[in-house]
Design a protein around this motif. Sequence first.
Motif, PDB file in Angstrom:
ATOM      1  N   TYR A   1      -1.623  -6.237  -9.042  1.00 46.83           N
ATOM      2  CA  TYR A   1      -2.149  -4.983  -8.515  1.00 46.83           C
ATOM      3  C   TYR A   1      -1.601  -3.769  -9.263  1.00 46.83           C
ATOM      4  O   TYR A   1      -2.330  -2.792  -9.514  1.00 46.83           O
ATOM      5  CB  TYR A   1      -1.820  -4.888  -7.032  1.00 46.83           C
TER       6      TYR A   1
ATOM      7  N   THR B   1       0.830  -1.206   0.000  1.00 45.60           N
ATOM      8  CA  THR B   1       0.000   0.000   0.000  1.00 45.60           C
ATOM      9  C   THR B   1       0.861   1.250   0.000  1.00 45.60           C
ATOM     10  O   THR B   1       0.557   2.242  -0.680  1.00 45.60           O
ATOM     11  CB  THR B   1      -0.935   0.009   1.225  1.00 45.60           C
TER      12      THR B   1
ATOM     13  N   THR C   1      -9.070  -4.265  -5.990  1.00 41.14           N
ATOM     14  CA  THR C   1      -8.359  -3.740  -4.835  1.00 41.14           C
ATOM     15  C   THR C   1      -7.292  -4.753  -4.415  1.00 41.14           C
ATOM     16  O   THR C   1      -7.337  -5.926  -4.807  1.00 41.14           O
ATOM     17  CB  THR C   1      -9.314  -3.499  -3.656  1.00 41.14           C
TER      18      THR C   1
END
Length: 211
Positions: free
Chosen positions: A179, A107, A187
């Motif tokens: 991703y 992230t 997500t």
Amino acid sequence: MSDSATTGLRERRMAETRRALSHATRTLTAEHGLQGFTIEQVCERVGVSRRTFFNYFEAKEQAIVGHPREWFDDDAVEMFLAIRPPGDGVSVTLFDDLVALEMAHVTQLAQSRQELRDLLAAIETEPQLLQRMMKAGMLRNDRLSDLVARREGLEPGDPVASVAVLLVTTLMHSSAEIYFTPENTLTLDEIVAPRVAAARALLGGAATSQR
């Protein structure tokens, strides 16, 4: 201003300088190759001295690959250590907590997609940097294994720690590849969840959290 606020501001400025030096080095590498520019040119782009560059990085290659300080999010590490449930032996939440720690890392990377693009552009120009990336990845895994051993009260080098790290980092690498593709619409949770489920199935439920 309090000492903690001053320290926080200083750390943010250092992080900004470190990112700026990496960006300039990666960009110049993509444009000219590793041997096609000097460290002085990097410093000129950023507006710092040559001495400042070496306060952050040992060489151009490290500026491109990234400093070990960037390998872990301090807050996520503190959480990983703090949320271990009481009890002897390897904690039943280790797998889930390690996944959460690595998801925090991905992230964090996602918040700086331009840095990833800069890195890939530099590697495309200088493919030998892949070997440096692989070595950095191995060193990061070693440090992560030490972190697991510390949390779980294991002896240094215990295979439980290294195997746990290998399992989770492999799972996260395959998830991150999907991703970060431009066409991805899922997500990170949606990508990671089925892989976590598959790992648990393969391990016969041994990786299942019992919180």
